[in-house]
Design a protein around this motif. Sequence first.
Motif, PDB file in Angstrom:
ATOM      1  N   ARG A   1      -4.792  48.772   0.204  1.00 53.72           N
ATOM      2  CA  ARG A   1      -5.432  48.510   1.531  1.00 53.72           C
ATOM      3  C   ARG A   1      -7.129  48.971   1.348  1.00 53.72           C
ATOM      4  NH1 ARG A   1      -2.377  53.330   2.231  1.00 53.72           N
ATOM      5  NH2 ARG A   1      -3.596  55.019   2.916  1.00 53.72           N
ATOM      6  N   TYR A   2      -7.312  50.092   0.276  1.00 58.74           N
ATOM      7  CA  TYR A   2      -8.523  50.324  -0.001  1.00 58.74           C
ATOM      8  C   TYR A   2      -9.165  49.105  -0.974  1.00 58.74           C
ATOM      9  CZ  TYR A   2      -7.109  54.773   1.321  1.00 58.74           C
ATOM     10  OH  TYR A   2      -6.688  55.919   2.133  1.00 58.74           O
ATOM     11  N   VAL A   3      -8.594  48.513  -1.656  1.00 57.94           N
ATOM     12  CA  VAL A   3      -8.926  47.010  -2.225  1.00 57.94           C
ATOM     13  C   VAL A   3      -9.702  46.062  -1.214  1.00 57.94           C
ATOM     14  CG1 VAL A   3      -8.698  45.319  -3.790  1.00 57.94           C
ATOM     15  CG2 VAL A   3      -7.873  47.418  -4.374  1.00 57.94           C
ATOM     16  N   LEU A   4      -8.815  46.022  -0.202  1.00 55.09           N
ATOM     17  CA  LEU A   4      -9.023  45.502   0.965  1.00 55.09           C
ATOM     18  C   LEU A   4     -10.286  45.904   1.666  1.00 55.09           C
ATOM     19  CD1 LEU A   4      -8.673  42.833   3.088  1.00 55.09           C
ATOM     20  CD2 LEU A   4      -6.971  44.398   4.154  1.00 55.09           C
ATOM     21  N   TYR A   5     -10.449  47.088   1.870  1.00 53.32           N
ATOM     22  CA  TYR A   5     -11.504  47.665   2.528  1.00 53.32           C
ATOM     23  C   TYR A   5     -12.791  47.232   1.859  1.00 53.32           C
ATOM     24  CZ  TYR A   5      -7.795  50.478   5.197  1.00 53.32           C
ATOM     25  OH  TYR A   5      -7.064  50.663   5.906  1.00 53.32           O
ATOM     26  N   ALA A   6     -12.931  47.693   0.472  1.00 52.06           N
ATOM     27  CA  ALA A   6     -13.981  47.457  -0.543  1.00 52.06           C
ATOM     28  C   ALA A   6     -14.537  46.023  -0.309  1.00 52.06           C
ATOM     29  CB  ALA A   6     -13.629  47.645  -1.910  1.00 52.06           C
TER      30      ALA A   6
ATOM     31  N   LEU B   1     -19.436  58.695  -6.485  1.00 52.22           N
ATOM     32  CA  LEU B   1     -19.961  59.283  -5.219  1.00 52.22           C
ATOM     33  C   LEU B   1     -19.035  59.219  -4.181  1.00 52.22           C
ATOM     34  CD1 LEU B   1     -23.502  57.076  -5.201  1.00 52.22           C
ATOM     35  CD2 LEU B   1     -23.239  59.613  -5.462  1.00 52.22           C
ATOM     36  N   GLY B   2     -17.908  58.676  -4.296  1.00 50.11           N
ATOM     37  CA  GLY B   2     -16.884  58.508  -3.456  1.00 50.11           C
ATOM     38  C   GLY B   2     -16.398  60.179  -2.991  1.00 50.11           C
ATOM     39  N   ILE B   3     -16.973  61.023  -3.760  1.00 52.76           N
ATOM     40  CA  ILE B   3     -16.663  62.280  -3.537  1.00 52.76           C
ATOM     41  C   ILE B   3     -17.286  62.949  -2.236  1.00 52.76           C
ATOM     42  CG2 ILE B   3     -18.415  63.487  -4.691  1.00 52.76           C
ATOM     43  CD1 ILE B   3     -16.436  65.493  -5.950  1.00 52.76           C
ATOM     44  N   PHE B   4     -18.045  62.055  -1.811  1.00 53.17           N
ATOM     45  CA  PHE B   4     -18.941  62.505  -0.399  1.00 53.17           C
ATOM     46  C   PHE B   4     -18.005  61.676   0.706  1.00 53.17           C
ATOM     47  CE2 PHE B   4     -22.365  63.051  -3.669  1.00 53.17           C
ATOM     48  CZ  PHE B   4     -22.648  64.241  -3.325  1.00 53.17           C
ATOM     49  N   GLY B   5     -16.878  61.685   0.784  1.00 53.12           N
ATOM     50  CA  GLY B   5     -15.982  61.267   1.607  1.00 53.12           C
ATOM     51  C   GLY B   5     -15.999  59.792   1.633  1.00 53.12           C
ATOM     52  N   GLY B   6     -16.399  59.094   0.524  1.00 50.84           N
ATOM     53  CA  GLY B   6     -16.506  57.694   0.487  1.00 50.84           C
ATOM     54  C   GLY B   6     -17.751  57.260   0.801  1.00 50.84           C
TER      55      GLY B   6
ATOM     56  N   ALA C   1     -11.738  52.102  -5.721  1.00 52.09           N
ATOM     57  CA  ALA C   1     -11.553  53.381  -6.660  1.00 52.09           C
ATOM     58  C   ALA C   1     -12.455  54.509  -6.110  1.00 52.09           C
ATOM     59  CB  ALA C   1     -12.024  53.312  -8.012  1.00 52.09           C
ATOM     60  N   GLY C   2     -13.625  54.352  -5.648  1.00 52.51           N
ATOM     61  CA  GLY C   2     -14.278  55.533  -4.768  1.00 52.51           C
ATOM     62  C   GLY C   2     -13.966  55.901  -3.478  1.00 52.51           C
ATOM     63  N   LEU C   3     -13.359  54.948  -2.776  1.00 55.47           N
ATOM     64  CA  LEU C   3     -12.807  55.014  -1.359  1.00 55.47           C
ATOM     65  C   LEU C   3     -11.769  55.634  -1.669  1.00 55.47           C
ATOM     66  CD1 LEU C   3     -13.540  51.399   0.079  1.00 55.47           C
ATOM     67  CD2 LEU C   3     -14.972  53.582   0.621  1.00 55.47           C
ATOM     68  N   ILE C   4     -11.007  55.321  -2.392  1.00 57.61           N
ATOM     69  CA  ILE C   4      -9.623  56.214  -2.820  1.00 57.61           C
ATOM     70  C   ILE C   4      -9.903  57.783  -2.830  1.00 57.61           C
ATOM     71  CG2 ILE C   4      -7.679  56.672  -4.521  1.00 57.61           C
ATOM     72  CD1 ILE C   4      -7.765  53.576  -4.875  1.00 57.61           C
ATOM     73  N   LEU C   5     -11.090  57.802  -3.676  1.00 60.74           N
ATOM     74  CA  LEU C   5     -11.470  59.427  -4.197  1.00 60.74           C
ATOM     75  C   LEU C   5     -11.775  59.939  -2.532  1.00 60.74           C
ATOM     76  CD1 LEU C   5     -12.224  61.693  -6.094  1.00 60.74           C
ATOM     77  CD2 LEU C   5     -14.439  60.475  -6.270  1.00 60.74           C
ATOM     78  N   GLY C   6     -12.620  59.462  -1.787  1.00 62.67           N
ATOM     79  CA  GLY C   6     -12.965  59.904  -0.560  1.00 62.67           C
ATOM     80  C   GLY C   6     -12.082  60.153   0.371  1.00 62.67           C
ATOM     81  N   ALA C   7     -10.893  58.915   0.489  1.00 62.11           N
ATOM     82  CA  ALA C   7      -9.961  59.184   1.336  1.00 62.11           C
ATOM     83  C   ALA C   7      -8.988  60.570   0.955  1.00 62.11           C
ATOM     84  CB  ALA C   7      -8.863  57.962   1.409  1.00 62.11           C
ATOM     85  N   SER C   8      -8.870  60.829  -0.359  1.00 63.95           N
ATOM     86  CA  SER C   8      -8.150  62.016  -0.907  1.00 63.95           C
ATOM     87  C   SER C   8      -8.456  63.265  -0.410  1.00 63.95           C
ATOM     88  CB  SER C   8      -7.855  61.915  -2.597  1.00 63.95           C
ATOM     89  OG  SER C   8      -9.260  62.335  -3.101  1.00 63.95           O
TER      90      SER C   8
ATOM     91  N   SER D   1      -4.070  66.702  -3.223  1.00 63.00           N
ATOM     92  CA  SER D   1      -4.603  65.269  -2.657  1.00 63.00           C
ATOM     93  C   SER D   1      -5.744  64.778  -3.635  1.00 63.00           C
ATOM     94  CB  SER D   1      -4.807  65.221  -1.276  1.00 63.00           C
ATOM     95  OG  SER D   1      -5.238  63.942  -0.888  1.00 63.00           O
ATOM     96  N   PHE D   2      -6.633  65.735  -3.790  1.00 59.15           N
ATOM     97  CA  PHE D   2      -7.911  65.326  -4.259  1.00 59.15           C
ATOM     98  C   PHE D   2      -7.453  64.990  -5.936  1.00 59.15           C
ATOM     99  CE2 PHE D   2     -11.552  67.216  -7.030  1.00 59.15           C
ATOM    100  CZ  PHE D   2     -12.543  66.213  -6.703  1.00 59.15           C
ATOM    101  N   LYS D   3      -6.842  66.123  -6.415  1.00 56.12           N
ATOM    102  CA  LYS D   3      -6.537  65.701  -7.826  1.00 56.12           C
ATOM    103  C   LYS D   3      -5.615  64.437  -7.856  1.00 56.12           C
ATOM    104  CE  LYS D   3      -3.806  69.417  -8.831  1.00 56.12           C
ATOM    105  NZ  LYS D   3      -3.332  70.321  -9.640  1.00 56.12           N
ATOM    106  N   ILE D   4      -4.647  63.967  -7.099  1.00 57.60           N
ATOM    107  CA  ILE D   4      -4.181  62.824  -7.086  1.00 57.60           C
ATOM    108  C   ILE D   4      -5.207  61.589  -7.131  1.00 57.60           C
ATOM    109  CG2 ILE D   4      -2.547  61.157  -6.009  1.00 57.60           C
ATOM    110  CD1 ILE D   4      -1.019  63.847  -5.286  1.00 57.60           C
ATOM    111  N   GLY D   5      -6.223  61.616  -6.179  1.00 62.31           N
ATOM    112  CA  GLY D   5      -6.897  60.739  -5.792  1.00 62.31           C
ATOM    113  C   GLY D   5      -8.031  60.571  -7.071  1.00 62.31           C
TER     114      GLY D   5
END
Length: 325
Positions: free
Chosen positions: A98-103, A176-181, A232-239, A251-255
């Motif tokens: 779904r994050y690929v779709l969002y991107a 830059l996904g670290i800033f919540g995506g 991938a950045g959105l996944i990081l932000g979502a984590s 969750s952050f480590k998994i992301g």
Amino acid sequence: MREVAFIKQNKEKWLNFEKTIFGKQLKNPDELASLYIQLINDLSYAQTYYPKSKIIGYLNQLAAKAFQKIYKTKREDKNRFIEFWKTEVPLIVYEYRRYVLYAFLLFFTFTAIGVLSAAKDDTFVRLILGDHYVNTTMENIEKGDPVAIYKSGSNWGSFIGITLNNLYVGILTFVLGIFGGVGTGYKLLQTGIMLGAFQYMFQAEGVLWESVRGIWIHGAMEIFAIVIEGAAGLILGASILFPKTYSRFVSFKIGVKNGVKILISTFPFTFAAGFLEGYITRYSNIMPNWLSVGIILITLSIISYYYLVYPFIVNKKLRHSYGVV
């Protein structure tokens, strides 16, 4: 059975299964498979009797993690490098599809904004691309070679410079996904609007086809890879924003772990795009249409298949291997 009773009855089992999946001491593949089937049965029950429950999301996520761990344990005797590309990355992409779709939705939206803005404002293209680039391109169009700018420099020099720049952009888009995506969204915004304005410039000059058959020789893989890096950045932000049942740190480590794997998977495509831009695109104006279009379709098909089709095939195959339909 009431939902509360269902959760209370199975909570300890799910927590133990979660510890097994994320712990360092793994059970053998057969035992893991047995536990996995129990989990799937619980998921099916929840979907049937509690269709709006949040527990479904938790069990889905746990099942997805179990897929990867079981398959990794089962195939640990195989070549690790091959398994990374053949199985591990596709399963991660499937889990976060779904994050690929969002991107892609974000990128297409931003590209459309770039096109519309350029169409409504004559100064927009110069604002985005810069006067020097626009002036040079206009001169090349008048000379009958709209993509002549890609012929500057040596083959190997262009290849190295372009590839390093694209790797930097991809890594930055992810980090830059670290800033919540939000940072990742901004990079997709930049790239999408630039692409939209860029292509409209050629459309306005009546040489859209000439630009497409040249630029997209390398652009198909280059742009597609950036969108996947955005996912991938959105996944990081979502984590960070949505840890669900995990602590925010776990969750952050998994992301980070899964995001980095997706990021790394784009590097071969980025190298391929750099090679094509440095060695092939510069000859697009003397290529027959069938050759340039063939290269574009082949490169786009390869990367599309790997990220949009192959993950579903791997997931289906793995489910069948454990008797789960």
